[in-house]
Design an enzyme around this catalytic site. Structure first.
Site, short mmCIF file in Angstrom:
data_model
loop_
_atom_site.label_atom_id
_atom_site.label_comp_id
_atom_site.label_asym_id
_atom_site.label_seq_id
_atom_site.Cartn_x
_atom_site.Cartn_y
_atom_site.Cartn_z
N LEU A 70 47.45 45.90 49.96
CA LEU A 70 48.73 46.05 49.26
C LEU A 70 49.41 44.70 49.15
O LEU A 70 49.50 43.98 50.15
CB LEU A 70 49.66 47.00 50.02
CG LEU A 70 49.33 48.49 50.09
CD1 LEU A 70 50.29 49.18 51.04
CD2 LEU A 70 49.41 49.11 48.71
N HIS A 71 49.88 44.37 47.95
CA HIS A 71 50.65 43.13 47.85
C HIS A 71 51.63 43.11 46.68
O HIS A 71 52.52 42.28 46.63
CB HIS A 71 49.71 41.92 47.71
CG HIS A 71 49.08 41.79 46.36
ND1 HIS A 71 48.01 42.55 45.96
CD2 HIS A 71 49.38 40.98 45.30
CE1 HIS A 71 47.66 42.22 44.74
NE2 HIS A 71 48.48 41.28 44.30
#
Length: 384
Positions: free
Chosen positions: A219-220
């Site tokens: 996730l980013h």
């Protein structure tokens, strides 16, 4: 002998962020085969400024040390783009290239392309034509604008040409060559580091060896990590998955900061989730190769899992890489926990989408790019 002084053609290649490194590695290798007729130089803008991690990627991928490092560092989108432009212009004047080659859709891509275009230097865009049709994504703005000012546009999938033609790009400027990311994957797959070795190295031997295998989570994107309600939902869903399939979670520094800021540490600090620091390329390749399923908001990972045949659940509402859904192993889930769980359950029950490797994702895209560039330069850098 000063090859640069004698070469009639000089290409200045630009990298700025780690996704660029995987794309540039095979391009640099293919262009090196054109020496001494073509001189190739590399600029690293420093957009991703972790020196140790950058060196790790360069060494693993066989990228030569940059000829020029602009050392831009972090900042808002506006500040970072402006800083790259200010520092790239003197580099461009110093090298005086025949053309500037940019890859992908990061801030460095549009910044360097814009400087080159304004100074009358032809721009070559690798990975052109990808569209999410979501202008809320900064990368979409970068993609659209870079394509508009590029002289040569190399596409990874056939939908890219349709997008570019719709936006008024002349057909003779567009070349479908395939996916250079997959060139890097094909070349490095035998060197991939296994999940078993990675988890053992981080003090958790046996974590990935259960009957249900393991999942990988990344996730980013701001839409997932900056909104604390969304972040909580995704982490709670990861916990539900982790009850059956242990999750390996390489944690982006910014994501780690947001988890701490939101007070959600308890959702990732349990026996079903193994938090790891950011992984090098060979480590991520091994994790994806062996995973039962990958959950991600990364565009590149959507492509890599399709090439590997690993089921991918994309935690976004759209993708600029539709071929990974239409032909590959990718399924768009968005942020809806019920939809994520439904797709995950399908994967666990039947293995997920079989998919196939798309056309021209064969490890030879960079060679085709080099051949097109050589013909273009021999024709006087004209597209018609």
């Amino acid at each position: 002998m000063n090859t640069a002084a004698q070469s009639p053609f000089r290409i200045l290649c630009v990298v700025g962020a780690r996704p660029n490194f995987m794309k540039m590695a095979p391009i640099m290798a293919a262009l090196a085969e054109l020496r001494p007729h073509v001189d190739v130089q590399l600029v690293h803008t420093g957009q991703h400024y972790d020196v140790a991690m950058n060196h790790q990627y360069f060494a693993a991928l066989g990228i030569p040390d940059p000829d020029i490092n602009l050392e831009v560092g972090s900042g808002s989108h506006a500040i970072q783009t402006a800083d790259v432009m200010k520092k790239f212009e003197p580099a461009l004047d110093q090298v005086q290239p025949t053309a500037v080659l940019v890859v992908g859709d990061v801030n460095s891509t549009i910044a360097c392309a814009l400087v080159a275009a304004k100074k009358g230097v032809p721009v070559i865009h690798v990975e052109a034509g990808l569209r999410s049709f979501d202008r809320a994504m900064p990368e979409e703005i970068n993609r659209v604008l870079t394509d508009q000012i590029s002289d040569l546009l190399f596409t990874t999938e056939e939908s890219g040409e349709a997008n570019l033609l719709r936006e008024g790009i002349a057909k003779e400027r567009i070349h479908f060559v395939g996916n250079v990311m997959i060139d890097t994957l094909v070349r490095n797959l035998p060197r991939a580091i296994s999940a078993e070795q990675i988890v053992a190295d981080h003090g958790k031997p046996g974590f990935a060896s259960g009957a249900e295998g393991y999942a990988v989570l990344t996730l980013h994107r701001p839409s997932n990590v900056d909104d604390f309600a969304v972040l909580r939902t995704l982490l709670e869903t990861a916990n539900r998955i982790g009850e059956r399939t242990p999750i390996i979670f390489p944690l982006h520094p910014r994501t780690r900061g947001m988890i701490e800021k939101a007070g959600l540490n308890h959702l990732v600090e349990n026996s079903n989730i193994l938090l790891l620091p950011p992984m090098g390329y060979l480590e991520m390749l091994g994790l994806m190769k062996g995973a039962r399923v990958v959950l991600t908001d990364s565009g590149g990972i959507q492509e890599e899992t399709t090439a590997l045949g690993t089921p991918c659940i994309t935690l976004r509402n759209n993708t600029e890489r539709p071929i990974t859904v239409d032909e590959g192993t990718n399924t768009i889930a968005g942020q809806d926990p019920d939809k994520i769980m439904a797709i995950y359950n399908e994967v666990m029950a039947g293995g997920g989408k079989a998919g196939r490797v798309p056309y021209f994702w064969d490890g030879k895209a960079a060679v085709r790019i080099a051949e097109k560039l050589q013909a273009w330069m021999q024709a006087g850098c004209k597209t018609s």
